[in-house]
Scaffold this active site. Structure first.
Site, PDB file in Angstrom:
ATOM      1  N   GLU A 208       7.376  -2.331   9.112  1.00 49.27           N
ATOM      2  CA  GLU A 208       7.178  -1.184  10.015  1.00 49.27           C
ATOM      3  C   GLU A 208       8.434  -0.931  10.845  1.00 49.27           C
ATOM      4  O   GLU A 208       8.831   0.220  11.064  1.00 49.27           O
ATOM      5  CB  GLU A 208       5.979  -1.408  10.950  1.00 49.27           C
TER       6      GLU A 208
ATOM      7  N   ARG B  51      10.380   2.650  10.256  1.00 52.74           N
ATOM      8  CA  ARG B  51      10.287   3.595  11.393  1.00 52.74           C
ATOM      9  C   ARG B  51      11.531   3.533  12.280  1.00 52.74           C
ATOM     10  O   ARG B  51      12.117   4.566  12.592  1.00 52.74           O
ATOM     11  CB  ARG B  51       9.041   3.298  12.231  1.00 52.74           C
TER      12      ARG B  51
ATOM     13  N   ASP C  63       1.584   1.293  -2.459  1.00 51.39           N
ATOM     14  CA  ASP C  63       2.216   2.616  -2.577  1.00 51.39           C
ATOM     15  C   ASP C  63       3.747   2.656  -2.663  1.00 51.39           C
ATOM     16  O   ASP C  63       4.343   3.065  -3.654  1.00 51.39           O
ATOM     17  CB  ASP C  63       1.747   3.533  -1.429  1.00 51.39           C
TER      18      ASP C  63
ATOM     19  N   GLU D 176       0.831  12.328   3.623  1.00 52.08           N
ATOM     20  CA  GLU D 176       1.148  12.275   2.187  1.00 52.08           C
ATOM     21  C   GLU D 176       0.898  13.583   1.440  1.00 52.08           C
ATOM     22  O   GLU D 176       1.666  13.951   0.539  1.00 52.08           O
ATOM     23  CB  GLU D 176       0.390  11.115   1.519  1.00 52.08           C
TER      24      GLU D 176
ATOM     25  N   THR E 222      10.416   6.230   3.329  1.00 47.54           N
ATOM     26  CA  THR E 222       8.955   6.357   3.244  1.00 47.54           C
ATOM     27  C   THR E 222       8.339   6.848   4.553  1.00 47.54           C
ATOM     28  O   THR E 222       7.163   7.190   4.598  1.00 47.54           O
ATOM     29  CB  THR E 222       8.321   5.025   2.796  1.00 47.54           C
TER      30      THR E 222
HETATM   31  C1  DMJ Z   1       3.769   5.814   6.894  1.00 44.48           C
HETATM   32  O1  DMJ Z   1       4.018   4.916   7.903  1.00 44.48           O
HETATM   33  C2  DMJ Z   1       4.611   5.524   5.695  1.00 44.48           C
HETATM   34  O2  DMJ Z   1       4.620   6.661   4.908  1.00 44.48           O
HETATM   35  C3  DMJ Z   1       4.146   4.343   4.893  1.00 44.48           C
HETATM   36  O3  DMJ Z   1       4.841   4.170   3.681  1.00 44.48           O
HETATM   37  C4  DMJ Z   1       2.668   4.416   4.584  1.00 44.48           C
HETATM   38  N1  DMJ Z   1       2.024   5.476   5.214  1.00 44.48           N
HETATM   39  C5  DMJ Z   1       2.288   5.811   6.577  1.00 44.48           C
HETATM   40  C6  DMJ Z   1       1.688   7.149   6.933  1.00 44.48           C
HETATM   41  O4  DMJ Z   1       0.505   7.419   6.330  1.00 44.48           O
END
Ligand code: DMJ
Length: 561
Positions: free
Chosen positions: A139, A143, A287, A449, A537
């Protein structure tokens, strides 16, 4: 003129006659109200909704990582007494992109610029990553490290006012400090696969408490874009080398290509590199393993990752892809909890909706479809992926459209021909019967998404349908997730229930600002050159790097399959 107006008004009324009032209204106006017409107005609306959330956070939650917009409760993340910049850094590049796309003479431009400077000053003066607590490496990387790196990249390229520039070095300096603290986690095991948590002050690491110490497979395979980009920016290859080391034991110790058809179960023991169990899914914990295989190829041009991505998509199509047993025959990606030979479940997380954008980018490599299909590399596999990208994105749109309030719940179960509501009386049935929602899954976190895939599909096709779908989602959020407060602020919140009766949750995820609203904004932007950018992501944009530069810097893949 009057005739045209009348004719256009008459259409919905004919539809009411054919479909009945609620369906006809939704057909023409979407569940949220007015329909999409003008991209400039739609973009302005996204900016105003972003600022509605943001201004409220600034007024009542500034500096805190966790903010409850209805009660104004604030805190930092569990385990950390100190702020990490969770909301500030995650949102900063959205502010920058919006500033860059706004008329410099408009009041919004001044407002956005003021907020960017507020963030810059906080990061420079108030933020310290010398925090003595165990925190999640994944995370923090996607982020915070991702947000700092994209703020560095954008601030170096945006034209700022001559006498008041934003300094890109501020963000890179913090990114290096954070990166140096985070990479200690790679010393945790001999395999090079890290534990899930690290102490930013001591460098000690800690395994996950959830599954006997196993790490989420998607977590340690979703650090690579950020650290490799950091190597590129700093000419320090160490970051690149440590994040790449995870793949060799992962592929070799589990025979992923030979036994698993390119797919990976969602938990891996860091010490042995072996999978914890056989749970396969494209939703949570699985994912972004797939996403980062493709994106490493797109950003660093290494054929190795395209091959691994290809294998995994073949595996997905063979083992996890299915279609509803309904008249709509919607494609979806299900789950196998007990491995390739185990039973198939038609459950799908909203998280899986990233896949439309990934498949579309994998097929076209960022060229508009019409151009991509004329290139020499275009073949039947790319065409199949492209068609699947469109089908799965349509499914995700249906997950909103067929929900009670136009907002998709966290998880749905598709109609695989075995489900009836008599056997499952508490399950909610979607308006066209394509999916069901269990009572524990009725919440909505304003996840990105689906709008993410809409953004990619729009810019690769130029087809306005994706803008219509995105606009409907925005209007549904506006109608159901926004609150008018007495102090004049209008914050957005996650929902506890978006299926039975709208119930607000009093929480705001940082990805609402970082991802959902950014992708909506870009959906309505005229041009987004997807050849030149890769989004991490968490929707933080990084530049596609030149192969020559990478070679010159000696940055390349070294691990053996
Ligand atoms: C985000 O923090 C990122 O996209 C992560 O890969 C998984 N999904 C959350 C948001 O839904």
């Amino acid at each position: 003129m009057a005739g045209i107006l009348f004719a256009s008004l008459a259409v919905p009324f004919i539809a009411i006659w054919i479909y009945g009032i609620p369906n006809a209204w939704n057909l023409y106006f979407g569940k949220g109200g007015a329909s999409f017409g003008d991209p400039v107005a739609a973009r302005a609306l996204v900016v105003s909704e972003f600022l509605a959330s943001w201004d409220d956070y600034v007024a009542h939650g500034w500096g805190f990582d966790s903010y409850a917009p209805l009660s104004h409760r604030v805190s930092n993340l569990p385990g950390s007494g100190e702020p990490l910049g969770w909301i500030i850094i995650d949102s900063l590049d959205t502010l920058m992109l919006m500033y860059n796309g706004t008329d410099p003479l408009s009041p919004e431009s001044g407002h956005l610029f003021h907020e960017i400077k507020r963030c810059e000053s906080w990061i420079e003066k108030d933020l310290s990553y010398d925090i003595d607590s165990f925190l999640n490496v994944f995370e923090l990387t996607i982020r915070m490290l991702g947000g700092l790196l994209s703020a560095h990249h954008l601030s170096a390229n945006i034209q700022w006012p001559e006498n008041n520039k934003v300094n890109p070095d501020t963000f890179l300096t913090k990114a290096v400090d954070l990166g140096d603290r985070l990479i200690k986690v790679f010393e945790s095991t001999e395999t090079g696969i890290p534990n899930s948590d690290v102490n930013l002050h001591t460098g000690a690491s800690q395994p996950s408490h959830i599954t006997q110490g196993a790490s989420s497979t998607a977590e340690f395979t979703t650090l690579q874009l950020e650290f490799k980009y950091l190597s590129y920016l700093t000419d320090n290859a160490t970051y690149w080398e440590v994040v790449e080391r995870v793949y060799e034991p992962l592929y070799r110790n589990n025979e992923i290509l030979e036994i698993w058809d390119g797919l990976v179960p969602i938990f891996t023991y860091p010490g042995s590199g072996k999978f914890h169990n056989k749970e396969l899914r494209f939703g949570s914990r699985g994912d972004s393993f797939y996403e980062y295989l493709l994106k490493q190829y797109l950003m660093f041009h290494e054929e190795r990752y395209r091959m691994l991505y290809r294998a995994s998509m073949n595996g997905m199509q063979k083992h996890l892809l299915s279609q509803t047993k309904t008249k709509n025959k919607l494609h979806y990606i299900g789950e196998r909890s007990h491995g390739l030979e185990g039973s198939f479940s038609s459950k799908m997380d909203h998280l899986v909706c990233f896949i439309g954008g990934v498949l579309a980018m994998g097929a076209t490599e960022g060229l508009p479809y019409r151009e991509a299909r004329r290139t020499l590399q275009w073949d039947s596999t790319r065409e199949e992926d492209w068609n699947l990208a469109k089908s799965l994105t349509k499914t995700c749109h249906e997950m909103y459209k067929q929900s009670a309030y136009g907002i998709c719940p966290e998880i749905v179960v598709f109609q695989d021909g075995t489900i009836n509501t008599e056997q499952n009386p508490t399950w909610w049935k979607s308006t066209e019967g394509d999916f069901f929602v269990k009572s524990l899954d009725v919440h909505n976190l304003q996840r990105p998404e689906t709008v993410e895939s809409l953004m990619f599909l729009y810019h690769l096709t130029g087809d306005d349908i994706y803008r219509h779908w995105g606009f409907d989602i925005l209007k549904s959020f506006q109608r159901h997730a926004k609150t008018q407060r007495e102090d004049g602020h209008c914050p957005y919140t996650s929902l506890k229930d978006c299926i039975h009766t709208i119930t607000k949750a009093d929480s705001m995820e940082s990805f609402w600002l970082s991802e959902t609203l950014k992708y909506l904004y870009l959906l309505f932007q005229d041009e987004v050159n997807l050849r030149d950018i890769v989004f991490n992501t968490e929707a933080h944009p990084f530049p596609v790097l030149s192969a020559e530069d990478l070679q010159r810097k000696g940055l390349k893949t070294n691990w053996k399959l």
